[in-house]
Design a protein around this motif. Structure first.
Motif, PDB file in Angstrom:
ATOM      1  N   ILE A  52     -57.574 -10.847 -30.064  1.00 44.04           N
ATOM      2  CA  ILE A  52     -56.367 -10.388 -30.754  1.00 44.04           C
ATOM      3  C   ILE A  52     -56.574  -8.988 -31.334  1.00 44.04           C
ATOM      4  CG2 ILE A  52     -54.838 -10.842 -32.715  1.00 44.04           C
ATOM      5  CD1 ILE A  52     -55.166 -13.805 -32.059  1.00 44.04           C
ATOM      6  N   SER A  53     -57.802  -8.653 -31.710  1.00 47.45           N
ATOM      7  CA  SER A  53     -58.058  -7.328 -32.291  1.00 47.45           C
ATOM      8  C   SER A  53     -57.702  -6.208 -31.311  1.00 47.45           C
ATOM      9  CB  SER A  53     -59.517  -7.214 -32.727  1.00 47.45           C
ATOM     10  OG  SER A  53     -60.376  -7.412 -31.615  1.00 47.45           O
ATOM     11  N   SER A  54     -57.974  -6.404 -30.026  1.00 49.38           N
ATOM     12  CA  SER A  54     -57.620  -5.385 -29.025  1.00 49.38           C
ATOM     13  C   SER A  54     -56.111  -5.256 -28.898  1.00 49.38           C
ATOM     14  CB  SER A  54     -58.199  -5.741 -27.659  1.00 49.38           C
ATOM     15  OG  SER A  54     -59.590  -5.753 -27.713  1.00 49.38           O
ATOM     16  N   ILE A  55     -55.425  -6.377 -28.898  1.00 49.16           N
ATOM     17  CA  ILE A  55     -53.962  -6.371 -28.781  1.00 49.16           C
ATOM     18  C   ILE A  55     -53.339  -5.790 -30.044  1.00 49.16           C
ATOM     19  CG2 ILE A  55     -51.911  -7.791 -28.376  1.00 49.16           C
ATOM     20  CD1 ILE A  55     -53.840  -7.768 -25.999  1.00 49.16           C
ATOM     21  N   LEU A  56     -53.920  -6.095 -31.185  1.00 47.46           N
ATOM     22  CA  LEU A  56     -53.400  -5.589 -32.463  1.00 47.46           C
ATOM     23  C   LEU A  56     -53.428  -4.066 -32.504  1.00 47.46           C
ATOM     24  CD1 LEU A  56     -52.295  -6.335 -35.245  1.00 47.46           C
ATOM     25  CD2 LEU A  56     -54.638  -6.496 -36.061  1.00 47.46           C
ATOM     26  N   ALA A  57     -54.499  -3.473 -32.024  1.00 42.70           N
ATOM     27  CA  ALA A  57     -54.584  -2.006 -31.984  1.00 42.70           C
ATOM     28  C   ALA A  57     -53.482  -1.444 -31.090  1.00 42.70           C
ATOM     29  CB  ALA A  57     -55.958  -1.578 -31.474  1.00 42.70           C
ATOM     30  N   TRP A  58     -53.221  -2.084 -29.972  1.00 41.51           N
ATOM     31  CA  TRP A  58     -52.178  -1.635 -29.056  1.00 41.51           C
ATOM     32  C   TRP A  58     -50.799  -1.782 -29.694  1.00 41.51           C
ATOM     33  CZ3 TRP A  58     -48.197  -4.199 -26.381  1.00 41.51           C
ATOM     34  CH2 TRP A  58     -47.597  -3.462 -25.353  1.00 41.51           C
ATOM     35  N   VAL A  59     -50.558  -2.912 -30.358  1.00 42.72           N
ATOM     36  CA  VAL A  59     -49.273  -3.153 -31.035  1.00 42.72           C
ATOM     37  C   VAL A  59     -49.000  -2.066 -32.071  1.00 42.72           C
ATOM     38  CG1 VAL A  59     -48.133  -4.707 -32.707  1.00 42.72           C
ATOM     39  CG2 VAL A  59     -49.158  -5.639 -30.626  1.00 42.72           C
ATOM     40  N   LYS A  60     -50.019  -1.697 -32.824  1.00 37.61           N
ATOM     41  CA  LYS A  60     -49.852  -0.651 -33.837  1.00 37.61           C
ATOM     42  C   LYS A  60     -49.621   0.714 -33.196  1.00 37.61           C
ATOM     43  CE  LYS A  60     -52.502  -2.995 -37.418  1.00 37.61           C
ATOM     44  NZ  LYS A  60     -53.765  -3.015 -38.177  1.00 37.61           N
ATOM     45  N   THR A  61     -50.374   1.021 -32.146  1.00 37.26           N
ATOM     46  CA  THR A  61     -50.222   2.313 -31.467  1.00 37.26           C
ATOM     47  C   THR A  61     -48.837   2.454 -30.855  1.00 37.26           C
ATOM     48  OG1 THR A  61     -52.572   2.398 -30.971  1.00 37.26           O
ATOM     49  CG2 THR A  61     -51.149   3.789 -29.644  1.00 37.26           C
ATOM     50  N   VAL A  69     -65.256   0.704 -22.352  1.00 35.87           N
ATOM     51  CA  VAL A  69     -64.539  -0.217 -23.232  1.00 35.87           C
ATOM     52  C   VAL A  69     -64.671  -1.620 -22.659  1.00 35.87           C
ATOM     53  CG1 VAL A  69     -62.894   1.446 -24.208  1.00 35.87           C
ATOM     54  CG2 VAL A  69     -62.320   0.254 -22.088  1.00 35.87           C
ATOM     55  N   ASN A  70     -64.655  -2.602 -23.538  1.00 32.59           N
ATOM     56  CA  ASN A  70     -64.921  -3.974 -23.100  1.00 32.59           C
ATOM     57  C   ASN A  70     -63.819  -4.557 -22.213  1.00 32.59           C
ATOM     58  OD1 ASN A  70     -63.000  -4.251 -25.088  1.00 32.59           O
ATOM     59  ND2 ASN A  70     -64.080  -5.817 -26.240  1.00 32.59           N
ATOM     60  N   TYR A  71     -62.625  -4.001 -22.225  1.00 31.22           N
ATOM     61  CA  TYR A  71     -61.532  -4.581 -21.450  1.00 31.22           C
ATOM     62  C   TYR A  71     -61.310  -3.890 -20.094  1.00 31.22           C
ATOM     63  CZ  TYR A  71     -58.859  -0.670 -23.407  1.00 31.22           C
ATOM     64  OH  TYR A  71     -58.431   0.573 -23.786  1.00 31.22           O
ATOM     65  N   ALA A  72     -62.136  -2.923 -19.753  1.00 26.12           N
ATOM     66  CA  ALA A  72     -61.951  -2.176 -18.499  1.00 26.12           C
ATOM     67  C   ALA A  72     -62.000  -3.107 -17.283  1.00 26.12           C
ATOM     68  CB  ALA A  72     -63.001  -1.082 -18.368  1.00 26.12           C
ATOM     69  N   LYS A  73     -62.882  -4.089 -17.314  1.00 22.16           N
ATOM     70  CA  LYS A  73     -63.003  -5.027 -16.200  1.00 22.16           C
ATOM     71  C   LYS A  73     -61.705  -5.811 -15.998  1.00 22.16           C
ATOM     72  CE  LYS A  73     -66.909  -7.671 -14.547  1.00 22.16           C
ATOM     73  NZ  LYS A  73     -68.103  -8.389 -14.918  1.00 22.16           N
ATOM     74  N   ALA A  74     -61.054  -6.183 -17.100  1.00 18.68           N
ATOM     75  CA  ALA A  74     -59.789  -6.923 -17.014  1.00 18.68           C
ATOM     76  C   ALA A  74     -58.665  -6.031 -16.484  1.00 18.68           C
ATOM     77  CB  ALA A  74     -59.417  -7.496 -18.378  1.00 18.68           C
ATOM     78  N   VAL A  75     -58.698  -4.753 -16.796  1.00 19.04           N
ATOM     79  CA  VAL A  75     -57.694  -3.822 -16.263  1.00 19.04           C
ATOM     80  C   VAL A  75     -57.917  -3.670 -14.758  1.00 19.04           C
ATOM     81  CG1 VAL A  75     -56.839  -1.448 -16.289  1.00 19.04           C
ATOM     82  CG2 VAL A  75     -57.390  -2.592 -18.449  1.00 19.04           C
ATOM     83  N   GLU A  76     -59.146  -3.425 -14.368  1.00 19.41           N
ATOM     84  CA  GLU A  76     -59.483  -3.201 -12.956  1.00 19.41           C
ATOM     85  C   GLU A  76     -59.185  -4.426 -12.101  1.00 19.41           C
ATOM     86  OE1 GLU A  76     -61.226  -1.236  -9.554  1.00 19.41           O
ATOM     87  OE2 GLU A  76     -60.681  -0.402 -11.483  1.00 19.41           O
ATOM     88  N   PRO A 102     -54.971   3.537 -15.678  1.00 16.28           N
ATOM     89  CA  PRO A 102     -53.696   3.226 -16.323  1.00 16.28           C
ATOM     90  C   PRO A 102     -53.709   3.729 -17.765  1.00 16.28           C
ATOM     91  CG  PRO A 102     -54.716   1.249 -15.409  1.00 16.28           C
ATOM     92  CD  PRO A 102     -55.697   2.356 -15.279  1.00 16.28           C
ATOM     93  N   LYS A 103     -52.562   4.113 -18.268  1.00 17.82           N
ATOM     94  CA  LYS A 103     -52.523   4.748 -19.585  1.00 17.82           C
ATOM     95  C   LYS A 103     -51.590   4.023 -20.550  1.00 17.82           C
ATOM     96  CE  LYS A 103     -54.327   8.833 -17.685  1.00 17.82           C
ATOM     97  NZ  LYS A 103     -54.519   8.374 -16.373  1.00 17.82           N
ATOM     98  N   ALA A 104     -51.945   2.801 -20.923  1.00 19.66           N
ATOM     99  CA  ALA A 104     -51.179   2.128 -21.969  1.00 19.66           C
ATOM    100  C   ALA A 104     -51.316   2.937 -23.252  1.00 19.66           C
ATOM    101  CB  ALA A 104     -51.681   0.708 -22.178  1.00 19.66           C
ATOM    102  N   PHE A 105     -52.505   3.318 -23.565  1.00 22.86           N
ATOM    103  CA  PHE A 105     -52.829   4.375 -24.507  1.00 22.86           C
ATOM    104  C   PHE A 105     -54.182   4.902 -24.106  1.00 22.86           C
ATOM    105  CE2 PHE A 105     -54.111   0.477 -26.352  1.00 22.86           C
ATOM    106  CZ  PHE A 105     -54.843   0.597 -27.501  1.00 22.86           C
ATOM    107  N   SER A 106     -54.634   5.967 -24.651  1.00 21.81           N
ATOM    108  CA  SER A 106     -55.711   6.748 -24.035  1.00 21.81           C
ATOM    109  C   SER A 106     -57.125   6.219 -24.261  1.00 21.81           C
ATOM    110  CB  SER A 106     -55.624   8.193 -24.518  1.00 21.81           C
ATOM    111  OG  SER A 106     -55.733   8.242 -25.915  1.00 21.81           O
ATOM    112  N   THR A 107     -57.296   5.084 -24.873  1.00 22.15           N
ATOM    113  CA  THR A 107     -58.639   4.579 -25.158  1.00 22.15           C
ATOM    114  C   THR A 107     -59.449   4.368 -23.883  1.00 22.15           C
ATOM    115  OG1 THR A 107     -57.760   3.496 -27.119  1.00 22.15           O
ATOM    116  CG2 THR A 107     -59.945   2.821 -26.400  1.00 22.15           C
ATOM    117  N   LEU A 108     -58.858   3.720 -22.907  1.00 21.99           N
ATOM    118  CA  LEU A 108     -59.562   3.477 -21.638  1.00 21.99           C
ATOM    119  C   LEU A 108     -59.906   4.804 -20.961  1.00 21.99           C
ATOM    120  CD1 LEU A 108     -60.559   1.631 -19.309  1.00 21.99           C
ATOM    121  CD2 LEU A 108     -58.227   1.710 -18.420  1.00 21.99           C
ATOM    122  N   THR A 109     -58.935   5.671 -20.840  1.00 16.37           N
ATOM    123  CA  THR A 109     -59.147   6.970 -20.186  1.00 16.37           C
ATOM    124  C   THR A 109     -60.224   7.773 -20.900  1.00 16.37           C
ATOM    125  OG1 THR A 109     -56.860   7.000 -19.441  1.00 16.37           O
ATOM    126  CG2 THR A 109     -58.008   9.094 -19.471  1.00 16.37           C
TER     127      THR A 109
END
Length: 145
Positions: A74-83, A56-63, A30-37
């Motif tokens: 919140i730091s992970s969400i904050l980066a997404w909000v800014k992007t 990335v530490n959140y890959a398990k939650a995506v899968e 999934p491509k919310a933004f390219s960090t995971l990819t």
């Protein structure tokens, strides 16, 4: 000479399968933004063993999704909000990230599998068998057999 040549060719087959598997995972992620990819890469364990996957530490939650009950960092969400330019930097961005994290904690997140379907398809195993068989043939030929 044959064991050396065959070993080199089969080792290359394992490496190439790891690279191609990583490419398929990147395409399916999934491509919310390219960090995971961009975090998907192969890691060499030894000549005949590679581990391929996201780093990335959140890959398990995506899968596998995330059950309700616990807020993500919140730091992970904050980066997404800014992007995604949901809110400007500063307090507005932090408040947006906090609200999103609370909602995720309350409702969870739907799973978006991208690793399991590829593994279950048998593609990596079949591709490895194909390339390894070719490697054995090529190695024997290089050894003069």
């Amino acid at each position: 000479k044959a064991p050396v040549e065959v070993g080199e060719q089969v080792s290359y087959a394992v490496f190439r399968t790891a690279i191609e598997t990583g490419d398929k995972l990147k395409a399916a992620a999934p491509k919310a933004f390219s960090t995971l990819t961009n975090s998907i890469k192969p890691d060499r364990i030894n000549r005949f063993e590679w581990r391929v996957g996201p780093h990335v530490n959140y890959a398990k939650a995506v899968e596998g999704g995330r059950e309700p009950g616990k807020m993500p960092p919140i730091s992970s969400i904050l980066a997404w909000v800014k992007t995604k330019k949901i809110a400007a930097d500063g307090r507005a961005a932090h408040n947006a990230a906090w609200a999103i994290a609370k909602k995720i904690g309350r409702e969870g997140v739907k799973k978006q599998p991208f690793v399991k379907p590829l593994v279950d398809s048998g593609w990596p195993q079949n591709r490895l068998a194909q390339l390894a068989n070719k490697g054995v043939k090529d190695g024997l030929k290089m050894a003069g057999l």
